[in-house]
Design an enzyme around this catalytic site. Structure first.
Site, short mmCIF file in Angstrom:
data_model
loop_
_atom_site.label_atom_id
_atom_site.label_comp_id
_atom_site.label_asym_id
_atom_site.label_seq_id
_atom_site.Cartn_x
_atom_site.Cartn_y
_atom_site.Cartn_z
N ASN A 11 0.87 -1.18 0.00
CA ASN A 11 0.00 0.00 0.00
C ASN A 11 0.90 1.23 0.00
O ASN A 11 1.51 1.55 1.02
CB ASN A 11 -0.89 -0.03 1.25
CG ASN A 11 -1.76 1.20 1.39
OD1 ASN A 11 -1.80 2.03 0.48
ND2 ASN A 11 -2.46 1.30 2.50
N LYS A 13 -0.03 4.21 -0.22
CA LYS A 13 -0.71 5.36 0.41
C LYS A 13 -0.52 6.61 -0.47
O LYS A 13 -0.49 6.48 -1.69
CB LYS A 13 -0.21 5.55 1.84
CG LYS A 13 -0.31 4.25 2.65
CD LYS A 13 -0.10 4.43 4.11
CE LYS A 13 -0.20 3.08 4.80
NZ LYS A 13 -0.13 3.17 6.26
N HIS A 95 -9.46 0.97 5.02
CA HIS A 95 -8.20 1.18 5.74
C HIS A 95 -8.47 2.13 6.91
O HIS A 95 -9.28 3.05 6.79
CB HIS A 95 -7.15 1.76 4.79
CG HIS A 95 -5.77 1.75 5.36
ND1 HIS A 95 -5.37 2.66 6.31
CD2 HIS A 95 -4.72 0.92 5.16
CE1 HIS A 95 -4.13 2.39 6.65
NE2 HIS A 95 -3.70 1.35 5.98
N GLU A 97 -6.90 4.54 7.96
CA GLU A 97 -6.68 5.96 7.64
C GLU A 97 -7.90 6.54 6.96
O GLU A 97 -8.24 7.71 7.17
CB GLU A 97 -5.41 6.11 6.78
CG GLU A 97 -4.15 5.88 7.63
CD GLU A 97 -2.96 5.33 6.88
OE1 GLU A 97 -2.94 5.34 5.64
OE2 GLU A 97 -2.01 4.87 7.56
N GLU A 165 -5.00 -4.92 10.67
CA GLU A 165 -4.01 -3.86 10.86
C GLU A 165 -4.31 -3.11 12.16
O GLU A 165 -5.17 -2.22 12.18
CB GLU A 165 -4.06 -2.87 9.68
CG GLU A 165 -3.72 -3.50 8.35
CD GLU A 165 -3.20 -2.45 7.35
OE1 GLU A 165 -2.19 -2.76 6.69
OE2 GLU A 165 -3.77 -1.37 7.25
N GLY A 171 2.84 2.33 10.73
CA GLY A 171 3.82 3.41 10.56
C GLY A 171 4.56 3.78 11.84
O GLY A 171 5.24 4.81 11.88
N SER A 204 3.74 -2.06 10.32
CA SER A 204 5.18 -2.11 10.56
C SER A 204 5.81 -3.46 10.20
O SER A 204 6.74 -3.92 10.88
CB SER A 204 5.50 -1.74 12.02
OG SER A 204 5.11 -0.40 12.28
N GLY A 225 2.94 -1.10 4.22
CA GLY A 225 2.95 0.31 3.86
C GLY A 225 4.35 0.77 3.51
O GLY A 225 4.86 0.50 2.41
N GLY A 226 5.02 1.42 4.44
CA GLY A 226 6.32 2.04 4.19
C GLY A 226 7.34 1.14 3.52
O GLY A 226 8.04 1.56 2.59
P1 13P Z 1 3.22 0.40 7.58
O1 13P Z 1 3.71 -0.89 6.97
O2 13P Z 1 3.91 1.62 7.04
O3 13P Z 1 3.17 0.32 9.08
O4 13P Z 1 1.69 0.57 7.08
C1 13P Z 1 0.82 -0.49 7.21
C2 13P Z 1 -0.42 -0.17 6.47
O5 13P Z 1 -1.20 0.68 6.88
C3 13P Z 1 -0.67 -0.89 5.22
O6 13P Z 1 -1.96 -0.67 4.76
#
Ligand code: 13P
Length: 244
Positions: A11, A13, A95, A97, A165, A171, A204, A225-226
């Protein structure tokens, strides 16, 4: 019983410009015949260009949200049909967010998933507790409640993936213990309408912790994510999933 499929989903983002397509190309080159599904979900602005960049490869593409309607007067929104037109066949829905930033309810997530499924696409539906909810001992109530309310009629392994999640792990570099991940994934699996639906862990996930997370019984992959932004990091996570 059919086995759930292994899937690594990235993702991006609100990250990624055309210059970052090099990462997608590198990933495609590194995994010509992967031992698991790989899906990249870039921002909508990059979907068409990324589809071209990874054309003919084993990398699938996904959107990060879609509207409940196929078309119409909804400024700023994107429909499942548009995602497909741009080369995506998965879509991340619900998600945390989006639940937080756009006040998305589980009922809305279910309506969006219904629209995506009706169009023939796969939804990656996210559930997860906040830190306050975990501290209050409400984790299972929250995630199972979100699951029940976010799954549309007809959800099954062919059209649905679930991602657990924990909001506080996204993050932050913090992850639940392996036992905590196992507890939630076991509970989710028991409540799935189709036990072959893939269950991803997200929050993470890094090259350094992927293998131990993938060794957990009911973890079928990750929503990253990251660490999905760089081919080297995401590639190491994918390799850990292939080996699990
Ligand atoms: P991180 O891997 O950056 O913690 O993000 C997870 C996430 O929200 C994937 O949708």
């Amino acid at each position: 019983m059919t086995q759930a499929c292994k899937l690594a989903a990235g993702n991006w983002k609100m990250n990624g410009l055309r210059a970052d397509l090099a990462e997608a190309r590198a990933l495609a080159a590194a995994f010509p015949a992967p031992g698991c599904g790989i899906v990249l979900c870039p921002p909508a602005t990059l979907l068409c260009a990324m589809a071209e960049a990874v054309s003919g490869s084993a990398i699938g593409l996904g959107g990060q949200d879609c509207h409940t309607q196929a078309a119409g007067a909804h400024t700023g929104d994107i429909s499942a049909a548009m995602l497909a037109d741009a080369g995506a066949h998965h879509v991340i829905l619900g998600h945390s967010e989006r639940r937080a930033d756009h006040a998305e309810s589980s009922a809305l997530v279910a309506a969006k998933a219904h629209a995506a499924h009706a169009a023939g696409w796969v939804s990656i539906i996210c559930v997860g507790e906040t830190e306050a909810e975990r501290d209050a001992g409400e984790t299972l109530d929250i995630v199972l409640g979100q699951l029940a309310e976010s799954l549309p009629e007809g959800a099954g392994a062919a059209n649905t993936v679930i991602a657990y999640e924990p909001v506080w792990a996204i993050g932050t570099g913090r992850t639940p213990t392996l036992a905590q991940i196992a507890e939630v994934h076991d509970a989710l699996r028991a409540k799935l309408p189709d036990r072959a639906i893939s269950l991803l862990y997200g929050g993470s996930v890094k090259p350094g912790n992927a293998a131990e997370i993938f060794a957990i019984a009911n973890v079928d992959g990750a929503l990253v994510g990251g660490a999905s932004l760089k081919a080297a990091d995401f590639g190491a996570i994918i390799a850990a999933l292939e080996a699990a």
